[in-house]
Design an enzyme around this catalytic site. Structure first.
Site, PDB file in Angstrom:
ATOM      1  CG  ASN A  85     -82.707 -19.091  42.211  1.00  0.00           C
ATOM      2  OD1 ASN A  85     -81.608 -19.585  41.999  1.00  0.00           O
ATOM      3  ND2 ASN A  85     -83.757 -19.297  41.430  1.00  0.00           N
TER       4      ASN A  85
ATOM      5  CG  LEU B 162     -75.450 -25.611  43.117  1.00  0.00           C
ATOM      6  CD1 LEU B 162     -75.189 -27.061  43.528  1.00  0.00           C
ATOM      7  CD2 LEU B 162     -75.943 -25.565  41.670  1.00  0.00           C
TER       8      LEU B 162
ATOM      9  N   GLY C 286     -75.055 -21.238  25.360  1.00  0.00           N
ATOM     10  CA  GLY C 286     -75.252 -20.278  24.267  1.00  0.00           C
ATOM     11  C   GLY C 286     -76.678 -19.813  24.113  1.00  0.00           C
TER      12      GLY C 286
ATOM     13  CB  CYS D 206     -80.466 -20.924  46.067  1.00  0.00           C
ATOM     14  SG  CYS D 206     -78.816 -20.378  46.522  1.00  0.00           S
TER      15      CYS D 206
ATOM     16  CB  ILE E 150     -71.758 -20.909  42.550  1.00  0.00           C
ATOM     17  CG1 ILE E 150     -72.797 -21.978  42.170  1.00  0.00           C
ATOM     18  CG2 ILE E 150     -70.885 -20.561  41.358  1.00  0.00           C
ATOM     19  CD1 ILE E 150     -72.229 -23.250  41.603  1.00  0.00           C
ATOM     20  CB  ILE E 151     -69.895 -16.854  44.657  1.00  0.00           C
ATOM     21  CG1 ILE E 151     -69.730 -16.858  43.136  1.00  0.00           C
ATOM     22  CG2 ILE E 151     -69.141 -15.675  45.260  1.00  0.00           C
ATOM     23  CD1 ILE E 151     -70.308 -15.638  42.454  1.00  0.00           C
TER      24      ILE E 151
END
Length: 620
Positions: A75, A51, A361, A2, A53-54
């Site tokens: 965030n 945003l 990565g 977020c 996601i979970i």
């Protein structure tokens, strides 16, 4: 993932209106297009963009305690939230959602500020405790998530991105010209300073409190190379393999489609290999390349994707560089001159067409000593007592030998004659002091000074440990992680970095030098562990950075754009840079005999930033 904003006061006057909070939120809507929220009371204004996601249905923020007195905006992602939840439930805490946000709030209610040290993940959060009239701010250990802070007239404002603070009533866009030498040296504004006077960055591994008694900042985590790992190499391999497996597993928790960036290099390949071993479906991988073959790793990425049977997506791009750079300047917030931000943004856009979260990565070079500059400095140090005579001989030889080879000899000779801090930083810097002096005057001599405090007098640890720690406090959070955060968020994409799991980093830092650097190469132990999962051609190929054809572009469209900017009235009247020096640098580059692309990119990004955030309205 977020973006968060807020203003709290010390009780003397009311915080700004909800309309101000909405404007602050609107500036970072790209960070959270799925949801938004605002909480306002007399002494506190907190907001966020989400945003999801979970726990897509739950997790709305700002999140309030049952009595409404404690408010959270957050965030990031907390990877151990389920373990913490079980611990908190045993203490009697009850939960309404399945989100990690609620776990942070419950942890604070149970443990206060000590909750910060129990969190594993990437985060920047703010908790307004209306019972104590106190604000708690915190940032993750390595600085994956950003947090800008402004204390002014009895109020403290914060935001995930600097542009949100521009919406504050009375905010004065006064540039801290003292950061320009560091910007020209390194291409970024080092923490804790920001480009604007009166605004600072909360450093990684810190939390801060603000109340009627003022602002107080505390460190809760520090990277350390002690105690040194004393086990065998085989034991180190097993330990590292287990830590990497756990780090990737923790980052596979999501309720949305996800994938991975894949460059074909060691670090991203290790991450994808571990994902493939733990997932029941093919990993979605994403790579981009340029038409110029020497800047493209698509064939390497394709080889890894085939070996790991991923669902691979790739794109050869020929971007409109003149249009792209203005978009990057807006999203990067501050003057920022790492040109690899451009391909990072392009691969984020590519990935965002398919997924909402990726693993990357990032972090392997710092944790496992992968940068060539580490090896070059170690080679210089091996000269030991001969450093003085060697420096003189190289400088003399460099004057006698014409062309590029002579320049390289003189350059090495000059570095040998410097103290340790400048000997290392001169190998990191984008511009040499004499060039910075030509561009901005005598202040250019101070370019390296901002990082001098990171070199501790009397430090007896191995040199590699000392310079890696410098990068963990500067280059990693101020360049690498800024690039990953801003460019992924610009595409409304979450980026997670398993190699920067703090347990992995702590273990890597404690490895003896010989387990990180061997036979003239870095990442020795990581490479040995990776042989379990990857073919030899991936592990043994030369290191290649995430670069772009800047030198060619400045002899083409970017050169024309730069010429127009350097000749403009705004550039000349701004007075930050000597116009004649900038024009001379461009002319020498466009002439074809010299390559000054990095310095020209710095100048271009700085002037475009000033036009957007100082001359313009600062709109998106």
């Amino acid at each position: 993932m977020c973006g968060i904003i807020g203003v709290v006061g010390d009780g003397r006057r009311e915080v700004p209106s909800a309309e101000v909070g909405e404007a602050m939120n609107a500036a970072i809507i790209h960070r959270g297009p799925d949801d938004g929220g605002l909480h306002r009371e007399r002494d506190a204004l907190l907001g966020m963009r989400r945003l999801a996601i979970i726990d897509l249905a739950g997790g709305h923020q700002p999140m309030l305690s049952d009595d409404g007195r404690v408010v959270l905006v957050f965030n990031g992602e907390i990877y151990n939230f389920r373990r913490l939840r079980r611990e908190l439930e045993a203490l009697g805490q009850r939960f309404r959602t399945d989100s990690d946000s609620e776990v942070i709030l419950a942890a604070y209610l149970a443990w206060g500020r000590d909750a910060v040290q129990r969190l594993e993940g990437m985060f920047a959060f703010a908790i307004w405790d209306g019972r104590e009239r106190r604000l708690l701010l915190a940032r993750d250990r390595l600085g994956k998530k950003p947090l800008f802070v402004r204390e002014h007239d009895g109020q403290l404002a914060f935001a995930s991105e600097l542009k949100s603070l521009l919406a504050l009533p009375g905010f004065r866009r006064e540039v801290d010209l003292g950061v320009l030498p560091a910007y020209f040296a390194f291409g970024y504004v080092p923490t804790p300073r920001s480009v604007f006077q009166g605004v600072h960055k909360l450093p990684p591994g810190h939390y801060a409190e603000f109340d009627a008694g003022g602002y107080r900042q505390h460190r809760y985590w520090r990277p350390t190379s002690t105690p040194v790992f004393t086990g065998s190499e085989a034991e180190a391999e097993e330990r590292l393999a287990g830590l990497l497996h756990e780090a990737v597993a923790d980052r596979l928790v999501a309720d949305v489609p996800f994938g991975a960036f894949l460059s074909g290099g060691l670090d991203s390949s290790v991450v994808v290999a571990l994902m493939a071993r733990q997932m029941s479906r093919p990993v979605k991988t994403f790579s981009i390349g340029f038409r110029e073959a020497r800047y493209s790793e698509l064939s390497d990425a394709r080889r890894v994707a085939t070996h790991l049977a991923t669902e691979h997506h790739e794109l050869v791009v020929e971007p409109d560089a003149t249009a792209m750079v203005e978009r990057l300047v807006w999203h990067l917030d501050e003057p920022f001159a790492d040109a690899s931000a451009l391909p990072t943004y392009l691969v984020s856009e590519l990935a965002a067409r398919e997924v909402k979260m990726v693993l990357s990565g990032d972090g392997g070079d710092e944790a496992f000593a992968g940068y060539d500059r580490y090896l070059r400095l170690l080679a210089l140090e091996r000269l030991g007592a001969l450093r003085g005579p060697a420096a003189l001989a190289l400088r003399i030889g460099g004057r006698l030998l014409p062309g590029r080879h002579g320049f390289r000899l003189r350059r090495i000779g000059e570095r040998l004659g410097l103290g340790l801090a400048d000997r290392y930083l001169s190998g990191v810097a984008l511009s040499r002091p004499e060039q910075t002096i030509a561009l901005i005057g005598e202040a250019g001599r101070e370019g390296y000074a901002s990082l001098h405090p990171l070199f501790h007098r009397g430090d007896v640890r191995p040199l590699l440990d000392r310079i890696v720690e410098v990068d963990l406090h500067s280059y990693l959070p101020d360049d690498i992680l800024v690039k990953l955060d801003r460019m992924s968020m610009a595409a409304s994409l979450e980026g997670r970095a398993p190699l920067l799991d703090h347990r992995v980093v702590e273990f890597a830092l404690r490895l003896p030098v010989g387990l990180r650097v061997r036979d003239g190469r870095g990442k020795h132990l990581l490479r040995q562990v990776a042989r379990r999962w990857l073919p030899a051609e991936v592990l043994d190929k030369p290191k290649q950075g995430f670069g772009i054809p800047l030198d060619e572009w400045f002899r083409g469209p970017l050169g024309g754009m730069a010429a127009d900017l350097f000749a403009s009235r705004a550039f000349r009247e701004r007075g930050w840079v000597h116009p004649a020096a900038a024009e001379d640098l461009l002319a020498r580059h466009r002439g074809g005999g010299e390559n000054h692309a990095e310095s020209l990119w710095q100048l271009l990004c700085l002037e475009l930033w000033a036009r957007r955030f100082i001359d313009g309205a600062g709109g998106g």
